[in-house]
Design a protein around this motif. Structure first.
Motif, PDB file in Angstrom:
ATOM      1  N   HIS A 617       0.842  -1.198   0.000  1.00  0.00           N
ATOM      2  CA  HIS A 617       0.000   0.000   0.000  1.00  0.00           C
ATOM      3  C   HIS A 617       0.882   1.255   0.000  1.00  0.00           C
ATOM      4  CE1 HIS A 617      -2.801   3.073   1.542  1.00  0.00           C
ATOM      5  NE2 HIS A 617      -3.752   2.318   1.006  1.00  0.00           N
ATOM      6  N   VAL A 619       0.857   4.022   1.626  1.00  0.00           N
ATOM      7  CA  VAL A 619       1.218   4.529   2.961  1.00  0.00           C
ATOM      8  C   VAL A 619       2.344   3.694   3.558  1.00  0.00           C
ATOM      9  CG1 VAL A 619       0.385   4.849   5.326  1.00  0.00           C
ATOM     10  CG2 VAL A 619      -1.055   5.533   3.397  1.00  0.00           C
ATOM     11  N   ASP A 620       2.246   2.380   3.401  1.00  0.00           N
ATOM     12  CA  ASP A 620       3.308   1.514   3.921  1.00  0.00           C
ATOM     13  C   ASP A 620       4.607   1.715   3.141  1.00  0.00           C
ATOM     14  OD1 ASP A 620       1.779   0.285   5.923  1.00  0.00           O
ATOM     15  OD2 ASP A 620       0.890  -1.095   4.486  1.00  0.00           O
ATOM     16  N   ARG A 623       6.180   4.726   4.526  1.00  0.00           N
ATOM     17  CA  ARG A 623       6.639   4.495   5.909  1.00  0.00           C
ATOM     18  C   ARG A 623       7.937   3.710   5.947  1.00  0.00           C
ATOM     19  NH1 ARG A 623       3.142   1.355  10.656  1.00  0.00           N
ATOM     20  NH2 ARG A 623       4.709   1.572  12.308  1.00  0.00           N
ATOM     21  N   GLN A 652      -4.386  -3.620   1.007  1.00  0.00           N
ATOM     22  CA  GLN A 652      -4.739  -2.973   2.273  1.00  0.00           C
ATOM     23  C   GLN A 652      -3.503  -2.453   2.986  1.00  0.00           C
ATOM     24  OE1 GLN A 652      -6.996  -5.104   5.147  1.00  0.00           O
ATOM     25  NE2 GLN A 652      -8.916  -4.953   4.045  1.00  0.00           N
ATOM     26  N   GLN A 653      -3.675  -1.330   3.649  1.00  0.00           N
ATOM     27  CA  GLN A 653      -2.601  -0.819   4.496  1.00  0.00           C
ATOM     28  C   GLN A 653      -2.328  -1.821   5.613  1.00  0.00           C
ATOM     29  OE1 GLN A 653      -3.287   3.200   5.831  1.00  0.00           O
ATOM     30  NE2 GLN A 653      -1.602   3.140   7.307  1.00  0.00           N
ATOM     31  N   GLY A 654      -1.051  -2.061   5.873  1.00  0.00           N
ATOM     32  CA  GLY A 654      -0.684  -3.024   6.907  1.00  0.00           C
ATOM     33  C   GLY A 654      -0.541  -4.447   6.416  1.00  0.00           C
TER      34      GLY A 654
END
Length: 880
Positions: A617, A619-620, A623, A652-654
């Protein structure tokens, strides 16, 4: 002289019929779909369409081998039999085991199961089908009293609502998915819901995608059961007359809707919409696959789904019911003959003393096993611990496919005796065998398989066996005879085994067991050869087969009633933590199959995804400092791998997703199984392959590069390498942590040979930037190229790959060669999107732009892309 033979595809459980035009002289096949076969009506996916490319003899295991040396069948079979006999005499029957495969034909499976459980006297026969559908078996048994798939493919067109749960059918069961797509196009009112943490290609036709939290499926369907009760959407008469246990199941299903939405990670309105749709339609189908089965609570998830269908009476009727999409071509056949370690044969098992006695009397054996053996994960743990001294692996590659695969590798390295039957010489598993037994492959094997809708089809021989290859049933029979069981293993042909299998299915049955093909017990060889695809049961009551079970509300439980199962949802066993903060999800690709021993032979199947990858994802990615198209290292508590980064909002995030297919034959560090937890469902013993805590970080080598070569090379010194076959070319993706002293010397050592002809060497180097490029041209043909960079900024490969199909390079092409870009005016097709017709992304984009194409159908008319299996349609839509 050419001939046409009808056979069955050896890939997924859809069980597509194939019409093969056979050229014996040149050992070639022209493959098309069998228009008369009810599983596919002529459609084939990209893998099935490319089967003709996979029958080459290169890489085949053609002669028995003992300790790495070719030998005779007599010596190899004697050693297998003697090794098993010695282990049994010294340690007992439970010191030996067979590990089979859904690639075996039913006749092979039957004989292997009979040998191990009926005559050796141990339950230690299991199969790789344990990894894909044993949770479905357990769920069926709890609910129905039998391992029965109630419905059929014809229900797709009759349904009012179809739910795909944990199934990317667009890639994993493409022909069934295209049938669902066609049903949706013919009836726009048909509701399609996809329930999957990932936004997959299957969402292309979905009216609603529920991207639920990993492992929360049971809670979702428990909530649905409670909602149906609240809305009076139950079939109370059906529940009262035909089921038991409803009150207990409902009692544990109640949960506040907002809490449920939060637990499942879903929007409350989406959750409500799904529940309303299910309650508002009579004909609902729930199609589920590995996202449900491959879980530490997979059996509970299966029963939570079945509970909702029992509660609405939507089972056994046209257009409705739970439907397990089976993974392998003969996973169902394996279930029929007892391929799993807790089963016997003909849908009998060790949980019933009468079944044990019945099978023993039918087989005329006094030595039948009395209890289940080790299931797959436990079996290899037992080998690792030294409790199993001799193992025979048939048609599968557990060093890649099993969870905690490094431990599996160590187990086989420790094992006193390992025999492997396979048609491929070099796999991660054959490398550890003491004895290799050359089995016939698809196109040589002769027997039957059963697909997801209980349809038995013939897989027919197209060619004579390669080398000394033999049928699996023959190999097993020969070992059985050498072990002293000749009287029970007198088979001379597969039809004899099939007749015995059919007779056992009807033996003392009297309608008490679902699996009954006793009408075939006296089948002639002629009728066997001409057997048409037929759904079981096939007996006196149903001489033409039966499409659906349970329409009369009668089940195979002791009471004759279906059982609701009270399911208490459980979170996955291993949760992410600070050390391993992400969840690893695994699965299949569109154009590859299992561990690629067959599909990687077909050049066209290697173009879409030529390298193992990890979906992350955005965002990941930010990060963890990950950049698209660079490499990442993924680690779990058990192992590590390297994969190419794909950043996508569909993930999915995470969570991360990696494909399951790469092996040490095709990638130095691409084995996904090395990372996966060996946690299993306590009932089904199926591993949880969808939820392993991992961490990820950028893999930062000193250099990256690729080699394209007309010849297959032996490249092992880089830390990271991936090998793939293309059309007249081999592709190698490379990365290393240390720099060679001299790039020219390194390149020439890897690329040059002593082949005749006039060779020319082109070279470019920018030492300051760490760039090196070279090409080797032999007799005016491009022989090989190498591109090296300090970072990942390397040119696309597609134009360079296309040069290997040319008889002679043009001057402009030679001038542009080391730029990696086509000369002005030459079109680059781009990354291949449609494997069936070899259509690239740039070709599609240019056609869209220049010809004003508006729909994927327009693209199909113009370029043919998307008009065969249709698996690339979502990507075409994205380009539009």
């Amino acid at each position: 002289m050419n001939k046409t033979i009808q056979t069955t595809c050896p890939y997924c459980g859809v069980g597509c019929g194939i019409s093969a035009k056979v050229d014996d002289v040149h050992h070639r096949l022209n493959i098309s779909g069998d228009t008369s076969h009810p599983a596919n009506f002529g459609r084939l996916c990209s893998k099935g369409s490319a089967l003709g490319e996979t029958v080459e003899l290169k890489g085949r295991l053609l002669q028995p081998q003992v300790y790495g040396r070719e030998t005779s069948w007599t010596q190899a079979l004697d050693l297998v039999a003697d090794s098993f006999i010695r282990a049994i005499e010294k340690y007992g029957a439970d010191a030996v085991a067979i590990y089979g495969s859904g690639q075996l034909l039913t006749e092979d499976y039957y004989v292997a199961n009979k040998l191990m459980k009926g005559f050796i006297g141990s339950g230690n026969m299991d199969t790789n089908s344990r990894l894909c559908m044993s949770s479905s078996v357990a769920g069926h048994k709890r609910a129905f009293g039998s391992d029965t798939v109630p419905g059929c493919y014809d229900d797709f067109e009759q349904a009012e609502m179809i739910i795909l749960i944990g199934s990317n059918a667009a890639w994993c069961h493409p022909v069934s998915f295209q049938r669902i797509r066609a049903a949706k196009e013919a009836n726009p009112a048909l509701k399609i819901v996809v329930i999957d943490p990932r936004r997959t290609a299957s969402c292309d036709i979905a009216d609603l995608h529920l991207a639920l939290a990993s492992g929360s499926d049971a809670a979702l369907f428990n909530g649905l059961l409670h909602f149906l009760s609240e809305q009076n959407a139950l079939d109370s008469a059906y529940i009262k007359t035909h089921t038991e246990g409803f009150a207990e199941a409902l009692d544990v299903a109640g949960i506040d809707r907002e809490q449920l939405a939060d637990f499942c990670g879903l929007d409350k309105d989406d959750l409500q919409r799904f529940y309303d749709w299910f309650a508002g339609h009579k004909k609902v189908m729930s199609l589920y696959s590995q996202g449900i089965n491959q879980s530490a609570s997979g059996t509970d998830k299966v029963n939570a789904i079945i509970n909702c269908h029992l509660a609405t009476g939507s089972i056994g009727k046209p257009g409705c019911g739970p439907f397990s999409l089976t993974g392998q071509p003969n996973a169902m056949g394996g279930r029929e003959v007892g391929g799993l370690s807790h089963q016997l044969a003909a849908h009998m098992d060790f949980s019933n003393a009468d079944d044990i006695d019945r099978v023993a009397r039918f087989w005329n054996t006094a030595n039948i096993a009395q209890k289940p053996g080790y299931s797959a994960v436990d079996l290899f743990d037992a080998i690792y611990d030294g409790n199993i001294k001799a193992v025979w692996i048939m048609g599968t590659n557990p060093v890649v496919s099993l969870p905690n695969a490094n431990k599996v590798k160590l187990a086989l390295q420790r094992c006193e005796f390992v025999a492997v039957s396979d048609c491929i010489k070099d796999t991660d598993t054959t490398a550890l065998a003491h004895v290799l037994l050359p089995a016939q492959g698809w196109s040589e094997k002769d027997g039957t398989v059963t697909n997801s809708e209980r349809r038995i089809s013939r897989q027919r021989a197209l060619f004579k066996p390669a080398g000394s290859a033999k049928p699996d049933w023959w190999i097993i029979t020969q070992v059985a005879r050498r072990m002293g069981f000749e009287q029970a293993f007198h088979y001379q042909s597969p039809v004899e085994i099939f007749r015995e299998h059919a007779a056992l299915s009807g033996f003392e049955n009297n309608g008490l067991r679902d699996f009954d093909i006793s009408a075939f017990a006296d089948m002639t060889r002629h009728d066997y050869d001409g057997l048409q695809p037929t759904q079981w049961p096939v007996n006196q009551a149903y001489p033409q087969g039966r499409a659906r079970f349970f329409e009369d509300g009668q089940f195979f439980t002791e009471s004759g009633k279906a059982q609701f199962i009270a399911v208490t949802p459980r979170r996955p066993v291993n949760l992410p933590d600070q050390t391993y903060p992400l969840i690893l999800n695994t699965g299949r690709l569109r154009d590859q199959w299992h561990t690629m021993t067959r599909t990687a032979i077909a050049a066209q199947l290697n173009q879409h995804k030529p390298e193992s990858f990890v979906e992350v994802h955005p965002v990941d990615a930010e990060r963890y400092g990950l950049v698209a198209n660079t490499l990442a290292s993924i680690e779990s508590l058990l192992g590590a791998m390297i994969a190419r980064i794909q950043i996508t909002g569909s993930q999915q995030q995470g969570s991360l997703f990696v494909p399951m297919h790469w092996t040490e034959q095709y990638a130095s560090r691409g084995r996904m199984g090395a990372l996966v937890n060996a946690v299993v469902d306590p009932l089904s013993k199926q591993p949880e392959s969808k939820h392993t805590p991992v961490r990820i970080k950028a893999y930062q080598p000193a250099w990256q590069g690729f080699i394209l070569s007309r010849r297959e090379l032996s490249i092992s010194d880089p830390d990271y390498w991936v090998k793939m076959k293309g059309e007249q070319v081999y592709r190698y993706e490379l990365a290393g942590m240390t720099l060679p002293e001299n790039w020219q010397a390194w390149a020439q050592q890897n690329l040059c040979d002593s082949a005749g002809g006039t060779a020319q060497w082109q070279e470019y180097q920018d030492a300051a930037r760490g760039n090196y490029r070279a090409a080797r041209i032999v007799n005016h043909q491009l022989e090989s190229v190498v591109f090296i960079a300090a970072e990942s900024a390397l040119p696309e490969r597609n134009w360079l790959l296309s040069l290997f199909t040319k008889i002679e390079l043009e001057k402009a092409e030679r001038m542009a060669l080391l730029t990696g870009k086509p000369p002005l005016g030459v079109v680059d097709v781009g990354t291949i999107v449609c494997a069936c017709f070899n259509v690239g992304e740039l070709t599609i984009q240019n056609a869209i732009r220049e010809q004003g194409l508006k729909t994927h159908q327009d693209v199909g008319v113009c370029l043919k892309a998307g008009t065969n299996c249709g698996s690339c349609v979502p990507e075409i839509k994205a380009l539009l």
